[in-house]
Scaffold this motif. Sequence first.
Motif, PDB file in Angstrom:
ATOM      1  N   ARG A   1       5.252  17.827  60.295  1.00 14.83           N
ATOM      2  CA  ARG A   1       4.599  18.562  61.134  1.00 14.83           C
ATOM      3  C   ARG A   1       5.332  17.951  62.419  1.00 14.83           C
ATOM      4  O   ARG A   1       5.329  18.325  63.661  1.00 14.83           O
ATOM      5  CB  ARG A   1       2.967  18.715  61.629  1.00 14.83           C
TER       6      ARG A   1
ATOM      7  N   LEU B   1       7.766  19.865  65.853  1.00 16.67           N
ATOM      8  CA  LEU B   1       7.596  20.332  67.077  1.00 16.67           C
ATOM      9  C   LEU B   1       8.571  19.164  67.949  1.00 16.67           C
ATOM     10  O   LEU B   1       9.006  20.121  69.124  1.00 16.67           O
ATOM     11  CB  LEU B   1       6.037  19.340  67.757  1.00 16.67           C
TER      12      LEU B   1
ATOM     13  N   LYS C   1       9.515  19.116  71.883  1.00 13.97           N
ATOM     14  CA  LYS C   1       8.628  18.016  72.272  1.00 13.97           C
ATOM     15  C   LYS C   1       9.067  17.198  71.584  1.00 13.97           C
ATOM     16  O   LYS C   1       9.630  16.600  70.536  1.00 13.97           O
ATOM     17  CB  LYS C   1       6.662  18.881  71.593  1.00 13.97           C
TER      18      LYS C   1
ATOM     19  N   ASP D   1      -5.548  16.566  65.361  1.00 18.01           N
ATOM     20  CA  ASP D   1      -4.479  17.467  65.638  1.00 18.01           C
ATOM     21  C   ASP D   1      -4.872  17.856  67.133  1.00 18.01           C
ATOM     22  O   ASP D   1      -3.190  17.672  67.729  1.00 18.01           O
ATOM     23  CB  ASP D   1      -4.874  18.595  64.836  1.00 18.01           C
ATOM     24  N   ARG D   2      -5.653  17.105  67.486  1.00 18.01           N
ATOM     25  CA  ARG D   2      -5.324  17.114  69.503  1.00 18.01           C
ATOM     26  C   ARG D   2      -4.091  16.422  69.664  1.00 18.01           C
ATOM     27  O   ARG D   2      -3.781  16.625  71.019  1.00 18.01           O
ATOM     28  CB  ARG D   2      -6.802  17.486  69.664  1.00 18.01           C
TER      29      ARG D   2
ATOM     30  N   LEU E   1      -1.470  15.265  67.874  1.00 16.21           N
ATOM     31  CA  LEU E   1      -0.543  15.774  67.693  1.00 16.21           C
ATOM     32  C   LEU E   1       0.223  16.615  68.570  1.00 16.21           C
ATOM     33  O   LEU E   1       1.016  16.808  69.080  1.00 16.21           O
ATOM     34  CB  LEU E   1      -0.254  16.066  66.846  1.00 16.21           C
ATOM     35  N   ASN E   2      -0.617  18.014  68.816  1.00 13.95           N
ATOM     36  CA  ASN E   2      -0.557  18.706  69.194  1.00 13.95           C
ATOM     37  C   ASN E   2      -0.060  18.469  71.371  1.00 13.95           C
ATOM     38  O   ASN E   2       0.673  19.592  71.828  1.00 13.95           O
ATOM     39  CB  ASN E   2      -1.367  20.150  68.730  1.00 13.95           C
ATOM     40  N   GLU E   3      -1.181  18.561  72.214  1.00 16.20           N
ATOM     41  CA  GLU E   3      -1.463  17.836  73.525  1.00 16.20           C
ATOM     42  C   GLU E   3      -1.142  16.886  73.777  1.00 16.20           C
ATOM     43  O   GLU E   3      -0.744  16.673  74.693  1.00 16.20           O
ATOM     44  CB  GLU E   3      -3.102  18.377  73.740  1.00 16.20           C
TER      45      GLU E   3
END
Length: 392
Positions: free
Chosen positions: A24, A28, A33, A341-342, A344-346
């Motif tokens: 994942r 990104l 990213k 998850d946050r 990683l994504n944020e």
Amino acid sequence: MRPMKTAERMGRLGTESAFEVLARAKALERQGKQIVHLEIGEPDFDTPAHIKEAAKRALDAGATHYGPSAGLPELREAIARHVSATRGVPVAPEQVVVTPGAKPIMFFTIMALVGRGDEVIYPNPGFPIYESVINFVGGTPVPIPLRESSEFGFDLELFETSVSSRTKLIIINSPQNPTGGVLDRAQIERIAAIARRHQVPVLTDEIYRQFLYEGEFVSILQVPDLHRQTILLDGFSKSYAMTGWRLGYGVFPPELVEHITRLMVNSASCTASFVQLAGIAALEGEQAAVGRMVAEFRRRRDILVDGLNKLPGVQCLRPRGAFYVFPNITGTGRSSAEVADRLLNEAGVAALSGAAFGAHGEGYLRFSYANSEANLRTALERMRPVFESFAR
């Protein structure tokens, strides 16, 4: 055309979430990213030069053909000398089986000893492949919680009451993945006494043996009269930064060696010969690179632990071994999966949910500090806004 139907047992086979999160994170990165990778348990150091040179010489000398399924005799001899010296117990080369990576040792051991309905005791949170393979062969997993209150040691009272006539294997791991916990001598001796009383084999996963920052390393193999029922798992991936080489080994009671070797014959045939010859150079060559890597990991551990403890909702013990920290994030009021998850994504920080290592890992995250100081500090800076948002 109908989808191919797989065997029922495939539904019982798990995976290793570190590789899923890595995939994942890589996706990104392909989108542009920037990600700080703290999810994967892989030293960021290069394999020492003398090991690579030994592999090159072996290739040039023609070490590209089949070898004995249990391993080249010269590597089995080197491993026996190494284990005898580092654990202080006599080990014969005939007890050693060499495999492509250390995972086959746990897979083959469980396959050889555990039948349908047999129970296996293992640490939880723990390396997820233990439970995966127990389920795959039809065994019954019996998790023993590792408690933060005991620096992630075994819950020995529960362990003692969990061992029964149905128990066919006990798995221990010290220094431990994912917590960095280390079993001390008293814990090891009590586990050994219970295993001896019930005559249950013990698989001791010592892949992180060299990564010890405080205290002493104690192997259950050293306990008198227990070597006849102890299986040692170790390898080259961590200590010598050889993850991609795929080289591991087990030390077995003599009566088990034939069975493990037949599993090698039926699966991988043998481990690459030139890789095995590089393994001899790793064990018998200079060890300064290992010492430098361990010292650097200790320094990074302290940077990460100190930084995490300054984040709202986070409490992090200072682990004594391995190269992971396992902070308690229950103060955020969020699940481990949501926080991971946050991040990683944020924040662009890849970490693992503690629940990926078993039910008793809920409320924690696992970070690997096998990354540079600069990246660790960047990760801490990026994570702060996410943790502050939980506090609002």
